[in-house]
Design a protein around this motif. Sequence first.
Motif, PDB file in Angstrom:
ATOM      1  N   GLN A   1       0.832  -1.207   0.000  1.00 40.05           N
ATOM      2  CA  GLN A   1       0.000   0.000   0.000  1.00 40.05           C
ATOM      3  C   GLN A   1       0.868   1.260   0.000  1.00 40.05           C
ATOM      4  N   LEU A   2       2.026   1.157   0.601  1.00 37.57           N
ATOM      5  CA  LEU A   2       2.893   2.317   0.737  1.00 37.57           C
ATOM      6  C   LEU A   2       3.712   2.586  -0.531  1.00 37.57           C
ATOM      7  N   LEU A   3       4.240   1.498  -1.137  1.00 39.03           N
ATOM      8  CA  LEU A   3       5.268   1.677  -2.160  1.00 39.03           C
ATOM      9  C   LEU A   3       4.837   1.409  -3.598  1.00 39.03           C
ATOM     10  N   SER A   4       3.635   0.872  -3.796  1.00 36.10           N
ATOM     11  CA  SER A   4       3.254   0.545  -5.180  1.00 36.10           C
ATOM     12  C   SER A   4       2.986   1.824  -5.973  1.00 36.10           C
ATOM     13  N   LYS A   5       2.867   1.661  -7.278  1.00 39.10           N
ATOM     14  CA  LYS A   5       2.662   2.819  -8.155  1.00 39.10           C
ATOM     15  C   LYS A   5       1.391   3.596  -7.797  1.00 39.10           C
TER      16      LYS A   5
ATOM     17  N   GLY B   1       0.202   3.527  -4.734  1.00 41.53           N
ATOM     18  CA  GLY B   1       0.201   3.547  -3.270  1.00 41.53           C
ATOM     19  C   GLY B   1       0.338   4.939  -2.680  1.00 41.53           C
ATOM     20  N   PHE B   2       0.503   4.971  -1.372  1.00 41.92           N
ATOM     21  CA  PHE B   2       0.506   6.224  -0.618  1.00 41.92           C
ATOM     22  C   PHE B   2       1.645   7.160  -1.041  1.00 41.92           C
ATOM     23  N   MET B   3       2.859   6.616  -1.117  1.00 33.83           N
ATOM     24  CA  MET B   3       4.030   7.435  -1.459  1.00 33.83           C
ATOM     25  C   MET B   3       3.852   8.064  -2.840  1.00 33.83           C
ATOM     26  N   SER B   4       3.385   7.213  -3.769  1.00 30.62           N
ATOM     27  CA  SER B   4       3.193   7.659  -5.139  1.00 30.62           C
ATOM     28  C   SER B   4       2.213   8.831  -5.177  1.00 30.62           C
ATOM     29  N   ARG B   5       1.134   8.714  -4.404  1.00 26.81           N
ATOM     30  CA  ARG B   5       0.101   9.767  -4.397  1.00 26.81           C
ATOM     31  C   ARG B   5       0.629  11.057  -3.756  1.00 26.81           C
ATOM     32  N   VAL B   6       1.433  10.893  -2.705  1.00 28.27           N
ATOM     33  CA  VAL B   6       2.007  12.080  -2.062  1.00 28.27           C
ATOM     34  C   VAL B   6       2.913  12.819  -3.051  1.00 28.27           C
ATOM     35  N   VAL B   7       3.773  12.054  -3.715  1.00 27.91           N
ATOM     36  CA  VAL B   7       4.718  12.643  -4.669  1.00 27.91           C
ATOM     37  C   VAL B   7       3.956  13.303  -5.836  1.00 27.91           C
ATOM     38  N   TYR B   8       2.870  12.646  -6.242  1.00 27.34           N
ATOM     39  CA  TYR B   8       2.039  13.181  -7.332  1.00 27.34           C
ATOM     40  C   TYR B   8       1.380  14.500  -6.897  1.00 27.34           C
TER      41      TYR B   8
ATOM     42  N   MET C   1       2.410  16.539  -4.749  1.00 25.31           N
ATOM     43  CA  MET C   1       3.426  17.583  -4.608  1.00 25.31           C
ATOM     44  C   MET C   1       3.916  18.082  -5.968  1.00 25.31           C
ATOM     45  N   GLY C   2       3.426  17.426  -7.013  1.00 25.99           N
ATOM     46  CA  GLY C   2       3.756  17.864  -8.361  1.00 25.99           C
ATOM     47  C   GLY C   2       5.111  17.386  -8.863  1.00 25.99           C
ATOM     48  N   TRP C   3       5.713  16.430  -8.164  1.00 25.02           N
ATOM     49  CA  TRP C   3       7.022  15.930  -8.597  1.00 25.02           C
ATOM     50  C   TRP C   3       6.908  14.974  -9.771  1.00 25.02           C
ATOM     51  N   ILE C   4       5.749  14.349  -9.923  1.00 18.34           N
ATOM     52  CA  ILE C   4       5.516  13.494 -11.094  1.00 18.34           C
ATOM     53  C   ILE C   4       4.185  13.900 -11.732  1.00 18.34           C
ATOM     54  N   ASP C   5       4.080  13.665 -13.053  1.00 18.29           N
ATOM     55  CA  ASP C   5       2.869  14.083 -13.756  1.00 18.29           C
ATOM     56  C   ASP C   5       1.748  13.054 -13.668  1.00 18.29           C
ATOM     57  N   SER C   6       2.114  11.808 -13.480  1.00 17.82           N
ATOM     58  CA  SER C   6       1.089  10.768 -13.313  1.00 17.82           C
ATOM     59  C   SER C   6       1.637   9.706 -12.371  1.00 17.82           C
ATOM     60  N   LEU C   7       0.729   8.934 -11.777  1.00 17.66           N
ATOM     61  CA  LEU C   7       1.147   7.886 -10.827  1.00 17.66           C
ATOM     62  C   LEU C   7       2.067   6.877 -11.516  1.00 17.66           C
ATOM     63  N   GLU C   8       1.860   6.721 -12.820  1.00 16.11           N
ATOM     64  CA  GLU C   8       2.653   5.785 -13.611  1.00 16.11           C
ATOM     65  C   GLU C   8       4.150   6.059 -13.533  1.00 16.11           C
ATOM     66  N   GLN C   9       4.482   7.344 -13.356  1.00 10.78           N
ATOM     67  CA  GLN C   9       5.911   7.722 -13.367  1.00 10.78           C
ATOM     68  C   GLN C   9       6.622   7.337 -12.076  1.00 10.78           C
ATOM     69  N   PHE C  10       5.860   6.984 -11.059  1.00 10.80           N
ATOM     70  CA  PHE C  10       6.488   6.601  -9.785  1.00 10.80           C
ATOM     71  C   PHE C  10       7.327   5.335 -10.026  1.00 10.80           C
TER      72      PHE C  10
ATOM     73  N   PHE D   1      -6.852  -2.988  -9.614  1.00 10.97           N
ATOM     74  CA  PHE D   1      -7.930  -2.386 -10.405  1.00 10.97           C
ATOM     75  C   PHE D   1      -8.628  -1.305  -9.570  1.00 10.97           C
ATOM     76  N   ALA D   2      -8.888  -1.628  -8.317  1.00 10.90           N
ATOM     77  CA  ALA D   2      -9.586  -0.674  -7.444  1.00 10.90           C
ATOM     78  C   ALA D   2      -8.762   0.595  -7.234  1.00 10.90           C
ATOM     79  N   SER D   3      -7.435   0.437  -7.189  1.00 11.28           N
ATOM     80  CA  SER D   3      -6.592   1.614  -6.954  1.00 11.28           C
ATOM     81  C   SER D   3      -6.273   2.354  -8.259  1.00 11.28           C
ATOM     82  N   GLY D   4      -6.731   1.827  -9.366  1.00 11.52           N
ATOM     83  CA  GLY D   4      -6.538   2.499 -10.652  1.00 11.52           C
ATOM     84  C   GLY D   4      -5.265   2.118 -11.372  1.00 11.52           C
ATOM     85  N   GLU D   5      -4.489   1.193 -10.782  1.00 15.99           N
ATOM     86  CA  GLU D   5      -3.229   0.803 -11.424  1.00 15.99           C
ATOM     87  C   GLU D   5      -3.497  -0.073 -12.660  1.00 15.99           C
TER      88      GLU D   5
END
Lengths: 284, 402
Positions: free
Chosen positions: A113-117, A119-126, A128-137, B262-266
């Motif tokens: 939950q914390l480290l996936s694309k 996940g929480f970290m990815s969303r925080v970084v997103y 903050m504008g450091w990445i343009d999409s979650l995919e870039q994490f 899927f639920a998280s949009g990945e």
Amino acid sequence: MIKKLSIAIFILIAAVPVLLGLGYALMYSLGLTGILSEGFTTTHWEETLITTTFWKSLGFSLYIALVVMLISLFFSLWIVISWIKQLNKGSLSYITYLPLAFPAIVMAFFSFQLLSKSGFMSRVVYKMGWIDSLEQFPDWTNDEFGISIIFSLCLLITPFFIILYSNLYQNERIAELKALAITLGAKPSQVIFKVIVPILLKKSAFTIMLFVIFIMGTYEIPLLLGRQNPSMLSVFIVQKLQKFNLADIPQAYAIAVIYILLIASIIALVYKTRPTFFNSSSSS
Amino acid sequence: MKKIIILITILALAACKSDSKNEQLDLKNASWQQIETEALGKTVNMMMWAGDPKINDYMKNYVAPAVKEKYDIDLEISSGQGNTIVQLLMTEMQAGKDGNVDMMWINGETFYQLRQINGLHGPFVDQLPNSQFVDLDNPFIGKDFQEPIEGMEAPWGNVQMTLIYDSEKTDQLPQSREELLAFAKANPNKFTFDNQFTGLTFMKALLIDIAGGEQALAGDFNEKKYGKYSKALWAYLRELKPYLWKKGETFPEDVAQMHQLFASGELLMTMSNNDAEVDNKINEGLFPESARAYVPEFGTIQNSHYLGIAKNAVDKAAAMAVINFMISPEAQLKKQNPEVWGDGTVLDLDKLPGDFKTKFQNIPARKYAPKRSEIQKNALQELAPEYMIRLAEDFRKEIING
């Protein structure tokens, strides 16, 4: 009489089941037992030893174990040396030991939950504008370097070593040795690297070796956070043991026996060449 | 010391002693009335997949109380599926012990494995009064992985695989292999399949499509056909691989992880072997309300799940009574309700007594899943179990390790 009884109970509870299990696994791997067994064969051993997947899996498990140990040792030594007084009381000790309450599978989910694309970290970084999409994490889960496996195992193992080292710190009277070294003119870095760290590492060498073996055999965390190739040994064995082909079961047992024999051989070799390694009281 | 060794030996022998209870009744020749009498007041241990709260609720709060009231049977449910069941039975049979499990929820590959080790009691299905309503002539029900069930397991439910998507994010649904490849290319890292049963079921549908349709691989395992068509399948998956989640270098370990992704949009899509699952997951709050399920035109596998009795079961008669209730019109009606579980019935509605047919037809419709009648035309029969074994092995060699 009581001593003999204790030894007998210990053998009955600890040693006999393990030896029986090993014997059963050995027989299964050689086709000597099992409902689908067709008699003695060395095929499963040959298949295991020639397949690169087994060796890759063994190498990956060793890599994870060594990296986790290095990181855990670094942080546990650092925390103990820096905050030995605070560790014995207050909120720091509570926070430090909190991960011990997490079962491995819960820690694995937490890391996912914390480290996936997504996940929480990815969303925080997103945010903050450091990445343009979650995919870039970056890929930190199910990745080739086992980053999230290492992260989860470090969180679980570091507190054990913090407890171990804070106890050793007291028992080995490190504070007194530290004061003595300073009196004799040692610099702070010399006190740490020439006095404290060598004593703590030497005293815990056998425990470190056992933890390396323990990490190599972990299952839940690499199952959720790892890859199928290479997979850690336990995942690889269960894959063979519990998939759809019953004919693979003897090979799963062969892998397990080979792994146990390898570990036992290493321990025996260390014992023969450096018997003091097993005796922490005389190794300092 | 000698005394201690003797004590240990006695303890060990005591631990090995079987607590077997001899079956009094000759079940094969017994009447149903005798079987029901024998079943009264017994405890039945059932092993089943316990990963879905709705299913667990149905079993715990509907089936268990019902058999308690009807037969005074205590239905104890334990978690375990597939290979866990097979391994447990193999160990018990090797040790010559009575079973800890009386009945279990199984399908295809487990049925095949249990037949391999001769671990099932039966045939018993014909002895169950409610088996007269079961649609055994339907090949999706009467055959399990191309293998006639021959009374060795009782059909319990019938489902079809669907792909689940978010209608707010995806409007162009891939209907063919080519379109699926184009979809993955247009949405890299957003599509994948799991490394377990569901993923293999998906690959089987692709294999059938490559082979030229349902009848191409019907019947027993054919090595020549497998060799030919699986090559094309691996070529297709290799082309797809760079566009899969994590570039196809790893796959979700199971469908639960896929649902989470899927639920998280990945992921843009997940899959389910239960065509009603999209409703369940929306009701649980895991999926967004815009989630929908569909079956692509190349088809998906429709299969049934079954109830078996262990050969070494202690209370076979009681297990038969429980299974008879579970395939009864009232239990099947309750189960098919999407609010309860949404599992398709295995009964032939035309054979049902009283107004049960009307009741089945009036079950509240699924809100988000496609209608059964709509997806039936794209239903593919399960392949022989060897296809699954080979696909699992070769998928590892060709795609995961490749």
